[in-house]
Design a protein around this motif. Structure first.
Motif, PDB file in Angstrom:
ATOM      1  N   VAL A  46      21.642 -25.027  43.981  1.00  0.00           N
ATOM      2  CA  VAL A  46      20.888 -25.541  45.115  1.00  0.00           C
ATOM      3  C   VAL A  46      20.963 -24.521  46.248  1.00  0.00           C
ATOM      4  N   LYS A  47      19.833 -24.224  46.877  1.00  0.00           N
ATOM      5  CA  LYS A  47      19.771 -23.175  47.892  1.00  0.00           C
ATOM      6  C   LYS A  47      20.480 -23.593  49.181  1.00  0.00           C
ATOM      7  N   LYS A  48      20.075 -24.681  49.805  1.00  0.00           N
ATOM      8  CA  LYS A  48      20.605 -25.153  51.091  1.00  0.00           C
ATOM      9  C   LYS A  48      20.594 -24.018  52.113  1.00  0.00           C
ATOM     10  N   THR A  49      21.622 -23.948  52.961  1.00  0.00           N
ATOM     11  CA  THR A  49      21.736 -22.823  53.897  1.00  0.00           C
ATOM     12  C   THR A  49      23.084 -22.171  53.660  1.00  0.00           C
ATOM     13  N   ARG A  50      23.247 -20.965  54.168  1.00  0.00           N
ATOM     14  CA  ARG A  50      24.485 -20.227  53.946  1.00  0.00           C
ATOM     15  C   ARG A  50      25.679 -21.006  54.525  1.00  0.00           C
ATOM     16  N   ALA A  51      25.484 -21.572  55.717  1.00  0.00           N
ATOM     17  CA  ALA A  51      26.557 -22.335  56.365  1.00  0.00           C
ATOM     18  C   ALA A  51      26.915 -23.577  55.543  1.00  0.00           C
ATOM     19  N   MET A  52      25.905 -24.253  55.018  1.00  0.00           N
ATOM     20  CA  MET A  52      26.161 -25.458  54.220  1.00  0.00           C
ATOM     21  C   MET A  52      26.879 -25.116  52.913  1.00  0.00           C
ATOM     22  N   ARG A  53      26.532 -23.972  52.312  1.00  0.00           N
ATOM     23  CA  ARG A  53      27.199 -23.567  51.067  1.00  0.00           C
ATOM     24  C   ARG A  53      28.662 -23.231  51.303  1.00  0.00           C
ATOM     25  N   ARG A  54      28.988 -22.727  52.501  1.00  0.00           N
ATOM     26  CA  ARG A  54      30.357 -22.319  52.792  1.00  0.00           C
ATOM     27  C   ARG A  54      31.191 -23.435  53.423  1.00  0.00           C
ATOM     28  N   ALA A  55      30.571 -24.541  53.758  1.00  0.00           N
ATOM     29  CA  ALA A  55      31.290 -25.646  54.404  1.00  0.00           C
ATOM     30  C   ALA A  55      32.319 -26.244  53.451  1.00  0.00           C
ATOM     31  N   LEU A  56      33.329 -26.910  54.029  1.00  0.00           N
ATOM     32  CA  LEU A  56      34.357 -27.556  53.223  1.00  0.00           C
ATOM     33  C   LEU A  56      33.760 -28.717  52.437  1.00  0.00           C
ATOM     34  N   THR A  57      34.281 -28.933  51.253  1.00  0.00           N
ATOM     35  CA  THR A  57      33.859 -30.072  50.447  1.00  0.00           C
ATOM     36  C   THR A  57      34.535 -31.325  51.004  1.00  0.00           C
ATOM     37  N   PRO A  58      34.045 -32.516  50.676  1.00  0.00           N
ATOM     38  CA  PRO A  58      34.688 -33.738  51.171  1.00  0.00           C
ATOM     39  C   PRO A  58      36.171 -33.806  50.788  1.00  0.00           C
ATOM     40  N   TYR A  59      36.521 -33.341  49.595  1.00  0.00           N
ATOM     41  CA  TYR A  59      37.926 -33.339  49.163  1.00  0.00           C
ATOM     42  C   TYR A  59      38.758 -32.408  50.046  1.00  0.00           C
ATOM     43  N   GLU A  60      38.239 -31.217  50.309  1.00  0.00           N
ATOM     44  CA  GLU A  60      38.960 -30.255  51.152  1.00  0.00           C
ATOM     45  C   GLU A  60      39.111 -30.778  52.585  1.00  0.00           C
ATOM     46  N   ARG A  61      38.099 -31.510  53.048  1.00  0.00           N
ATOM     47  CA  ARG A  61      38.110 -32.035  54.409  1.00  0.00           C
ATOM     48  C   ARG A  61      39.201 -33.075  54.618  1.00  0.00           C
ATOM     49  N   LYS A  62      39.443 -33.893  53.587  1.00  0.00           N
ATOM     50  CA  LYS A  62      40.404 -34.988  53.767  1.00  0.00           C
ATOM     51  C   LYS A  62      41.849 -34.569  53.504  1.00  0.00           C
ATOM     52  N   LEU A  63      42.065 -33.342  52.992  1.00  0.00           N
ATOM     53  CA  LEU A  63      43.438 -32.880  52.757  1.00  0.00           C
ATOM     54  C   LEU A  63      44.202 -32.752  54.071  1.00  0.00           C
ATOM     55  N   LYS A  64      45.520 -33.047  54.011  1.00  0.00           N
ATOM     56  CA  LYS A  64      46.361 -32.945  55.201  1.00  0.00           C
ATOM     57  C   LYS A  64      47.508 -31.984  54.923  1.00  0.00           C
ATOM     58  N   THR A  65      47.944 -31.293  55.962  1.00  0.00           N
ATOM     59  CA  THR A  65      49.076 -30.373  55.818  1.00  0.00           C
ATOM     60  C   THR A  65      50.369 -31.178  55.732  1.00  0.00           C
ATOM     61  N   GLU A  66      51.427 -30.514  55.314  1.00  0.00           N
ATOM     62  CA  GLU A  66      52.740 -31.193  55.221  1.00  0.00           C
ATOM     63  C   GLU A  66      53.160 -31.718  56.590  1.00  0.00           C
ATOM     64  N   LYS A  67      52.939 -30.908  57.626  1.00  0.00           N
ATOM     65  CA  LYS A  67      53.322 -31.298  58.985  1.00  0.00           C
ATOM     66  C   LYS A  67      52.557 -32.553  59.420  1.00  0.00           C
ATOM     67  N   GLN A  68      51.254 -32.614  59.109  1.00  0.00           N
ATOM     68  CA  GLN A  68      50.454 -33.793  59.458  1.00  0.00           C
ATOM     69  C   GLN A  68      50.958 -35.026  58.723  1.00  0.00           C
ATOM     70  N   LYS A  69      51.311 -34.853  57.436  1.00  0.00           N
ATOM     71  CA  LYS A  69      51.800 -35.981  56.634  1.00  0.00           C
ATOM     72  C   LYS A  69      53.096 -36.543  57.227  1.00  0.00           C
ATOM     73  N   LYS A  70      54.026 -35.648  57.593  1.00  0.00           N
ATOM     74  CA  LYS A  70      55.315 -36.076  58.168  1.00  0.00           C
ATOM     75  C   LYS A  70      55.107 -36.789  59.499  1.00  0.00           C
ATOM     76  N   LYS A  71      54.204 -36.230  60.315  1.00  0.00           N
ATOM     77  CA  LYS A  71      53.945 -36.817  61.635  1.00  0.00           C
ATOM     78  C   LYS A  71      53.388 -38.231  61.491  1.00  0.00           C
ATOM     79  N   LEU A  72      52.437 -38.413  60.554  1.00  0.00           N
ATOM     80  CA  LEU A  72      51.853 -39.738  60.331  1.00  0.00           C
ATOM     81  C   LEU A  72      52.893 -40.720  59.764  1.00  0.00           C
ATOM     82  N   ALA A  73      53.799 -40.223  58.915  1.00  0.00           N
ATOM     83  CA  ALA A  73      54.809 -41.092  58.309  1.00  0.00           C
ATOM     84  C   ALA A  73      55.837 -41.538  59.351  1.00  0.00           C
TER      85      ALA A  73
END
Length: 123
Positions: A85-112
């Motif tokens: 799919v062509k889309k635009t260059r920015a859209m092709r390089r954007a994070l996927t929904p899975y990548e977007r919802k990932l959290k760092t270890e520090k974020q996980k600890k802070k939320l816990a």
């Protein structure tokens, strides 16, 4: 020479399409020879029709070929660049929904350790 219809060409297989293409190219060559020899105006007009017919045939061949390739690569992990799919260059390089919802270890600890506080508002 009558203009060929694309919908008629789509019903034919690749061998028939290539045969039709060869015939059309031969006809175009003969029309060009007649043009040099001093053919009539109607013959000159047919050159345009012949060229359009060749273009239509090539278009149908390419479209059916790409359609077959799309079916072949449908379940594969990687797809050729020209079939993606062509889309635009920015859209092709954007994070996927899975990548977007990932959290760092520090974020996980802070939320816990510091969950959101719930407040009861008295009415």
């Amino acid at each position: 020479m009558v203009a060929v219809k694309a919908y008629e060409l789509r019903n034919k297989n690749k061998a028939e399409l290539l045969k039709i293409l060869d015939e059309q190219k031969q006809e175009l060559a003969s029309l060009r020879v007649q043009k040099v020899a001093g053919g009539s105006a109607s013959k000159l007009h047919q050159i345009g029709t012949a060229r359009k017919n060749i273009a239509r045939t090539l278009t149908v061949i390419n479209q059916t070929q790409r359609e077959q390739l799309r079916l072949f690569y449908q379940k594969k992990k990687y797809i050729p660049l020209d079939l993606r799919v062509k889309k635009t260059r920015a859209m092709r390089r954007a994070l996927t929904p899975y990548e977007r919802k990932l959290k760092t270890e520090k974020q996980k600890k802070k939320l816990a350790h510091f969950p959101l506080r719930k407040y009861a508002v008295k009415a």
